[in-house]
Design an enzyme around this catalytic site. Structure first.
Site, PDB file in Angstrom:
ATOM      1  CB  THR A  14      -0.899   0.007   1.262  1.00 53.88           C
ATOM      2  OG1 THR A  14      -1.690  -1.178   1.256  1.00 53.88           O
ATOM      3  CG2 THR A  14      -1.809   1.231   1.303  1.00 53.88           C
ATOM      4  N   GLY A 136       0.051   8.908  10.025  1.00 53.45           N
ATOM      5  CA  GLY A 136      -0.037   8.947   8.561  1.00 53.45           C
ATOM      6  C   GLY A 136       0.425  10.257   7.953  1.00 53.45           C
ATOM      7  N   GLY A 189      -6.883  -0.512   2.822  1.00 48.97           N
ATOM      8  CA  GLY A 189      -5.424  -0.439   3.053  1.00 48.97           C
ATOM      9  C   GLY A 189      -5.033   0.294   4.323  1.00 48.97           C
ATOM     10  CE  LYS A 207       0.081   4.710  13.848  1.00 49.61           C
ATOM     11  NZ  LYS A 207      -1.274   4.522  13.348  1.00 49.61           N
TER      12      LYS A 207
HETATM   13  P1  NDP Z   1       1.758  -3.942   2.893  1.00 51.37           P
HETATM   14  O1  NDP Z   1       1.490  -5.243   3.566  1.00 51.37           O
HETATM   15  O2  NDP Z   1       0.759  -3.416   1.951  1.00 51.37           O
HETATM   16  O3  NDP Z   1       3.164  -4.019   2.113  1.00 51.37           O
HETATM   17  C1  NDP Z   1       4.278  -4.631   2.665  1.00 51.37           C
HETATM   18  C2  NDP Z   1       5.325  -4.799   1.571  1.00 51.37           C
HETATM   19  O4  NDP Z   1       6.470  -5.411   2.122  1.00 51.37           O
HETATM   20  C3  NDP Z   1       4.866  -5.686   0.417  1.00 51.37           C
HETATM   21  O5  NDP Z   1       5.291  -5.157  -0.806  1.00 51.37           O
HETATM   22  C4  NDP Z   1       5.573  -7.028   0.677  1.00 51.37           C
HETATM   23  O6  NDP Z   1       5.944  -7.715  -0.502  1.00 51.37           O
HETATM   24  C5  NDP Z   1       6.833  -6.558   1.361  1.00 51.37           C
HETATM   25  N1  NDP Z   1       7.326  -7.589   2.274  1.00 51.37           N
HETATM   26  C6  NDP Z   1       6.683  -8.088   3.359  1.00 51.37           C
HETATM   27  N2  NDP Z   1       7.454  -9.009   3.945  1.00 51.37           N
HETATM   28  C7  NDP Z   1       8.586  -9.087   3.215  1.00 51.37           C
HETATM   29  C8  NDP Z   1       9.757  -9.876   3.293  1.00 51.37           C
HETATM   30  N3  NDP Z   1       9.914 -10.805   4.256  1.00 51.37           N
HETATM   31  N4  NDP Z   1      10.710  -9.688   2.363  1.00 51.37           N
HETATM   32  C9  NDP Z   1      10.549  -8.788   1.384  1.00 51.37           C
HETATM   33  N5  NDP Z   1       9.468  -8.002   1.248  1.00 51.37           N
HETATM   34  C10 NDP Z   1       8.506  -8.177   2.144  1.00 51.37           C
HETATM   35  O7  NDP Z   1       2.058  -2.916   4.050  1.00 51.37           O
HETATM   36  P2  NDP Z   1       1.813  -1.338   4.057  1.00 51.37           P
HETATM   37  O8  NDP Z   1       2.317  -0.758   2.807  1.00 51.37           O
HETATM   38  O9  NDP Z   1       0.430  -1.069   4.481  1.00 51.37           O
HETATM   39  O10 NDP Z   1       2.717  -0.902   5.295  1.00 51.37           O
HETATM   40  C11 NDP Z   1       4.114  -0.797   5.176  1.00 51.37           C
HETATM   41  C12 NDP Z   1       4.649  -0.134   6.452  1.00 51.37           C
HETATM   42  O11 NDP Z   1       4.074   1.145   6.578  1.00 51.37           O
HETATM   43  C13 NDP Z   1       4.328  -0.875   7.739  1.00 51.37           C
HETATM   44  O12 NDP Z   1       5.374  -0.686   8.658  1.00 51.37           O
HETATM   45  C14 NDP Z   1       3.077  -0.164   8.236  1.00 51.37           C
HETATM   46  O13 NDP Z   1       2.900  -0.279   9.628  1.00 51.37           O
HETATM   47  C15 NDP Z   1       3.414   1.251   7.840  1.00 51.37           C
HETATM   48  N6  NDP Z   1       2.291   2.141   7.689  1.00 51.37           N
HETATM   49  C16 NDP Z   1       1.214   1.784   6.933  1.00 51.37           C
HETATM   50  C17 NDP Z   1       0.171   2.654   6.748  1.00 51.37           C
HETATM   51  C18 NDP Z   1      -1.024   2.311   5.934  1.00 51.37           C
HETATM   52  O14 NDP Z   1      -1.963   3.103   5.899  1.00 51.37           O
HETATM   53  N7  NDP Z   1      -1.051   1.167   5.251  1.00 51.37           N
HETATM   54  C19 NDP Z   1       0.182   3.988   7.361  1.00 51.37           C
HETATM   55  C20 NDP Z   1       1.374   4.289   8.123  1.00 51.37           C
HETATM   56  C21 NDP Z   1       2.379   3.382   8.274  1.00 51.37           C
HETATM   57  P3  NDP Z   1       4.850  -8.346  -1.513  1.00 51.37           P
HETATM   58  O15 NDP Z   1       4.012  -7.175  -1.961  1.00 51.37           O
HETATM   59  O16 NDP Z   1       5.666  -8.907  -2.608  1.00 51.37           O
HETATM   60  O17 NDP Z   1       4.083  -9.337  -0.719  1.00 51.37           O
HETATM   61  N1  HSE Z   2      -2.994   0.603  10.651  1.00 51.20           N
HETATM   62  C1  HSE Z   2      -2.654   1.962  10.904  1.00 51.20           C
HETATM   63  C2  HSE Z   2      -3.907   2.731  11.264  1.00 51.20           C
HETATM   64  C3  HSE Z   2      -2.007   2.562   9.687  1.00 51.20           C
HETATM   65  O1  HSE Z   2      -5.009   2.223  11.040  1.00 51.20           O
HETATM   66  O2  HSE Z   2      -3.808   3.831  11.787  1.00 51.20           O
HETATM   67  C4  HSE Z   2      -1.488   3.948   9.916  1.00 51.20           C
HETATM   68  O3  HSE Z   2      -0.432   3.955  10.815  1.00 51.20           O
END
Ligand code: NDP
Ligand code: HSE
Length: 441
Positions: A14, A136, A189, A207
């Site tokens: 995401t 975020g 997401g 956080k």
């Molecule tokens: P997703 O699950 O959507 O994406 C995670 C990514 O990491 C994917 O591309 C996945 O690969 C890759 N990945 C996971 N495990 C491995 C591994 N062992 N080796 C290599 N690649 C790996 O997560 P988000 O994008 O939602 O979140 C990413 C970070 O951002 C997290 O720390 C989350 O807490 C943080 N975050 C998220 C927010 C949100 O709104 N979603 C907001 C703020 C922070 P593949 O796609 O190939 O499976």
């Molecule tokens: N899972 C988190 C939330 C993503 O819902 O706030 C943003 O950090």
């Protein structure tokens, strides 16, 4: 124009895909603001063949994230994989050890390993930035590190988890079911890979611990957060709260009190609370976050905005990249990740909360039989808890359970805890009671 800032991006979910979309969409504007191009050179994730809705053919692909981080043609590593430990932590340590700047959205990792990573970054003379890890798209880390840096921060509180807020506010607005609303948050997401982190309050606690460290200059103390999530909130609680003039929100709160010996102690809590309908946090709905910071000279500062999702989180990640592009181009001061050098982030004692006073909402599910209400009110009396209002839901069916909701007058928290202790094990209760503080001020 200066040389491009060369970026390796690990994690293309995401947020990772959102970062690439933002870098593409706003390329000219970013070049102008950063004074140089923000150029992705290499990417990594698990599945090379997955369609992520962005063109990855321009970038080198490396299955080994840590090897990617050490490439000579990389200046900054962006970690968007997630997880407190495992590959994300290995990557972060490896990137810093290789002298690369690190940008991460990973609040779990920063809450658990932030001080050690900060120390490593300070020693290596490189940047560690994590704006996206808290709230975020709201630039609250920067606001506390920079804009409010002149203040002693007295209290920080707010709505720090978008998923929980989305669930609570949607249940409130539509009467929707908890599980359906969580599924929609996952589809959009917002939710963590394991949504238990959201609904059990852990994500908000991560956080809060980060914000408290920046605000109070204490060492990050995630284990010290007294944490309770929203899993036990029922539609009936939301309805009762509404009748009483409140909404239910998951609130993170941190402040520092001075003990009798003059030693500061930190109180950090994440709890579902009743928020008066007139309070600014009551109007925060959906995946929006809001953070209140009270500075001794600034007064109350309120930051509000999208707390999750691809676009807002990418906005925070790229803001960190712009900062690094500017600092490294101008040879500017990188600055300590937590505002003060990690060696000066002293561990702070944990404050007790029993003497704190407030009003409390209590909900009991009880057997429908004579004397039960008297038993509840006797426990309140014996613990010194004065009842302000009480609602008993009518009987649904013969012998069924009855819901009793009450609001206790302002009093010490330890008295409410004592009342609940007196009722523990009572066969009149059909489920453990729920208590929620009422947010005042
Ligand atoms: P997703 O699950 O959507 O994406 C995670 C990514 O990491 C994917 O591309 C996945 O690969 C890759 N990945 C996971 N495990 C491995 C591994 N062992 N080796 C290599 N690649 C790996 O997560 P988000 O994008 O939602 O979140 C990413 C970070 O951002 C997290 O720390 C989350 O807490 C943080 N975050 C998220 C927010 C949100 O709104 N979603 C907001 C703020 C922070 P593949 O796609 O190939 O499976
Ligand atoms: N899972 C988190 C939330 C993503 O819902 O706030 C943003 O950090």
């Amino acid at each position: 124009m200066a040389e491009p800032l060369r970026i390796a991006l690990a994690g293309l979910g995401t947020v990772g895909a959102g970062v690439i979309r933002l870098l593409d969409t706003n390329a000219a504007l970013l070049r102008a603001r950063a004074g140089r191009e923000l150029q992705v050179v290499a990417v990594s994730a698990r599945d090379r063949d997955k369609d992520r809705g962005v063109d990855l053919s321009r970038f080198a692909w490396d299955d080994d994230m840590t090897a990617m981080a050490a490439r000579d043609d990389v200046d900054v590593v962006v970690e968007l994989v997630g997880g407190a430990d495992g590959p994300a932590l290995t990557l972060a340590r490896g990137a810093i050890a290789a002298g690369k700047a690190l940008v991460t959205a990973n609040k779990a990792m920063i809450a658990h390993h932030g001080p050690a990573l900060a120390e490593a970054a300070e020693t290596a003379g490189t940047a560690l930035k994590f704006e996206a890890a808290v709230a975020g798209g709201i630039p609250v880390v920067k606001a506390l590190r920079e804009g409010a840096a002149a203040n002693a921060i007295e209290r920080i509180y707010g709505i720090l988890n978008g998923t929980s807020n989305y669930i609570l506010s949607t249940m409130e607005a539509t009467g929707a079911d908890f599980a359906d609303t969580l599924a929609e948050a996952q589809r959009q997401g917002f939710a963590e890979a394991d949504p238990a982190f959201d609904i059990e309050g852990t994500d908000a606690a991560h956080k809060l611990a980060i914000l408290a460290a920046i605000g109070f200059g204490s060492r990050v103390d995630f284990a010290g957060v007294d944490c309770e999530g929203i899993a036990r909130i029922r539609a009936e609680d939301i309805a009762r709260a509404e009748t009483l003039g409140y909404v239910v929100r998951l609130i993170g709160m941190a402040d520092v009190e001075t003990g009798p010996d003059g030693t500061p102690a930190l109180l950090q809590r994440v709890k579902p609370c009743l928020v008066p309908r007139g309070h600014p946090l009551a109007h925060v709905t959906g995946a929006t976050n809001a953070v209140v910071a009270e500075g001794n000279f600034s007064g109350r500062l309120l930051f509000q905005g999208a707390g999750a999702g691809a676009g807002p989180t990418a906005s925070a990640v790229v803001a960190d990249l712009i900062d690094i592009a500017r600092q490294t181009k101008e040879g500017g001061e990188i600055g300590a990740p937590f505002s003060i050098p990690s060696a000066e982030m002293a561990p702070m004692a944990r404050a007790e909360s029993g003497h704190r006073t407030g009003r409390t909402y209590l909900r009991f599910t009880v057997a429908d039989r004579p004397g039960v209400l008297a038993e509840l009110t006797a426990a309140m009396r014996d613990a010194g808890v004065s009842i302000e209002s009480l609602i008993q839901q009518g009987r649904q069916e013969e012998g069924g359970e009855v819901l009793v909701a009450m609001v206790a007058h302002e009093g010490p928290e330890r008295n409410v805890a004592h009342a609940l202790e007196l009722l523990r094990g009572s066969d009149s209760l059909t489920a453990p009671p729920l208590s929620m503080q009422i947010l005042e001020g």
